[in-house]
Design a protein around this motif. Structure first.
Motif, PDB file in Angstrom:
ATOM      1  N   LYS A   1      39.195  52.122  49.723  1.00 44.22           N
ATOM      2  CA  LYS A   1      38.024  52.964  48.840  1.00 44.22           C
ATOM      3  C   LYS A   1      37.401  51.965  47.886  1.00 44.22           C
ATOM      4  CE  LYS A   1      39.959  57.590  49.651  1.00 44.22           C
ATOM      5  NZ  LYS A   1      40.398  58.646  49.067  1.00 44.22           N
ATOM      6  N   THR A   2      38.106  51.275  47.441  1.00 41.83           N
ATOM      7  CA  THR A   2      37.570  50.381  46.257  1.00 41.83           C
ATOM      8  C   THR A   2      37.630  48.937  46.473  1.00 41.83           C
ATOM      9  OG1 THR A   2      39.565  50.243  44.813  1.00 41.83           O
ATOM     10  CG2 THR A   2      38.077  52.309  44.601  1.00 41.83           C
ATOM     11  N   TYR A   3      37.139  48.067  45.889  1.00 45.41           N
ATOM     12  CA  TYR A   3      37.133  46.702  45.729  1.00 45.41           C
ATOM     13  C   TYR A   3      38.649  46.317  45.589  1.00 45.41           C
ATOM     14  CZ  TYR A   3      36.959  41.732  44.897  1.00 45.41           C
ATOM     15  OH  TYR A   3      36.989  40.416  44.766  1.00 45.41           O
ATOM     16  N   THR A   4      39.427  46.812  44.651  1.00 39.78           N
ATOM     17  CA  THR A   4      40.734  46.542  44.315  1.00 39.78           C
ATOM     18  C   THR A   4      41.519  46.886  45.637  1.00 39.78           C
ATOM     19  OG1 THR A   4      40.372  47.154  42.067  1.00 39.78           O
ATOM     20  CG2 THR A   4      42.461  46.917  42.675  1.00 39.78           C
ATOM     21  N   ASP A   5      41.264  47.991  46.387  1.00 38.04           N
ATOM     22  CA  ASP A   5      42.048  48.321  47.529  1.00 38.04           C
ATOM     23  C   ASP A   5      41.953  47.345  48.500  1.00 38.04           C
ATOM     24  OD1 ASP A   5      42.963  50.715  46.256  1.00 38.04           O
ATOM     25  OD2 ASP A   5      41.317  51.628  47.239  1.00 38.04           O
ATOM     26  N   LYS A   6      40.685  46.774  48.763  1.00 36.98           N
ATOM     27  CA  LYS A   6      40.391  45.628  49.711  1.00 36.98           C
ATOM     28  C   LYS A   6      41.166  44.375  49.414  1.00 36.98           C
ATOM     29  CE  LYS A   6      35.826  47.826  51.091  1.00 36.98           C
ATOM     30  NZ  LYS A   6      34.584  47.661  50.995  1.00 36.98           N
ATOM     31  N   VAL A   7      41.103  44.224  48.042  1.00 44.21           N
ATOM     32  CA  VAL A   7      42.074  42.696  47.814  1.00 44.21           C
ATOM     33  C   VAL A   7      43.445  42.997  48.068  1.00 44.21           C
ATOM     34  CG1 VAL A   7      42.673  41.444  45.949  1.00 44.21           C
ATOM     35  CG2 VAL A   7      40.082  42.133  46.097  1.00 44.21           C
ATOM     36  N   TYR A   8      44.151  43.973  47.516  1.00 41.50           N
ATOM     37  CA  TYR A   8      45.150  44.444  47.843  1.00 41.50           C
ATOM     38  C   TYR A   8      45.756  44.489  49.073  1.00 41.50           C
ATOM     39  CZ  TYR A   8      46.520  45.264  42.846  1.00 41.50           C
ATOM     40  OH  TYR A   8      47.005  45.116  41.647  1.00 41.50           O
ATOM     41  N   ASN A   9      44.737  45.053  50.076  1.00 40.45           N
ATOM     42  CA  ASN A   9      44.959  44.878  51.631  1.00 40.45           C
ATOM     43  C   ASN A   9      45.106  43.589  52.131  1.00 40.45           C
ATOM     44  OD1 ASN A   9      44.937  47.787  51.405  1.00 40.45           O
ATOM     45  ND2 ASN A   9      42.892  48.102  52.144  1.00 40.45           N
ATOM     46  N   LYS A  10      44.131  42.632  51.549  1.00 40.22           N
ATOM     47  CA  LYS A  10      44.108  41.445  52.302  1.00 40.22           C
ATOM     48  C   LYS A  10      45.436  40.605  51.708  1.00 40.22           C
ATOM     49  CE  LYS A  10      42.270  37.328  53.137  1.00 40.22           C
ATOM     50  NZ  LYS A  10      43.217  36.571  53.904  1.00 40.22           N
TER      51      LYS A  10
END
Length: 146
Positions: A126-135
């Motif tokens: 959903k958010t940029y932070t989520d994408k960073v954590y997923n990576k």
């Protein structure tokens, strides 16, 4: 047998600690300081209210932490006060808490991976932070050295 600093470094136990802690806090809806305090209390096994207060000195002040952790089922009563033989109630971390802490240890040791299914609270894009954590989770899962 004593574990040395070299043993911990070789096992790379703390390599992904921050990621695993963030996952646990978001998934189980608990604050970082509360989780670390529960890990401390789990090591003590049994404690009184004063032991809880002593353990919480190094964390930010939260007037409602004790009641919140008890109400949410993270802390259970082991032995109630009875005014004749026991001056204080004795507490322990709950089974729910023990399962969470054991799961954190298994993930840190590489015995288990962080969940990556779509219904996971932590693994949503959903958010940029989520994408960073997923990576970061994907990189952690691909890491063969852990």
């Amino acid at each position: 047998m004593r574990i040395s600093a070299k043993d911990l470094r070789d096992r790379q136990i703390f390599k992904y600690y921050r990621l695993v802690r963030k996952w646990a806090c978001k998934t189980y809806d608990i604050k970082d300081a509360d989780l670390e305090l529960l890990i401390y209390l789990d090591c003590k096994q049994f404690f009184t209210r004063n032991g809880f207060i002593d353990g919480s000195y190094t964390y930010s002040w939260d007037k409602h932490r004790w009641n919140r952790l008890r109400d949410e089922g993270w802390i259970d009563v082991f032995k109630n006060r009875n005014r004749t033989t026991s001056k204080y109630s004795v507490y322990k971390v709950s089974t729910k808490c023990k399962h969470l802490i054991s799961r954190i240890y298994r993930i840190l040791l590489g015995e288990e991976d962080l969940p990556t299914y779509n219904k996971s609270k932590f693994y949503k894009n959903k958010t940029y932070t989520d994408k960073v954590y997923n990576k970061a989770i994907d990189d952690m899962i691909k890491d063969n050295e852990r």
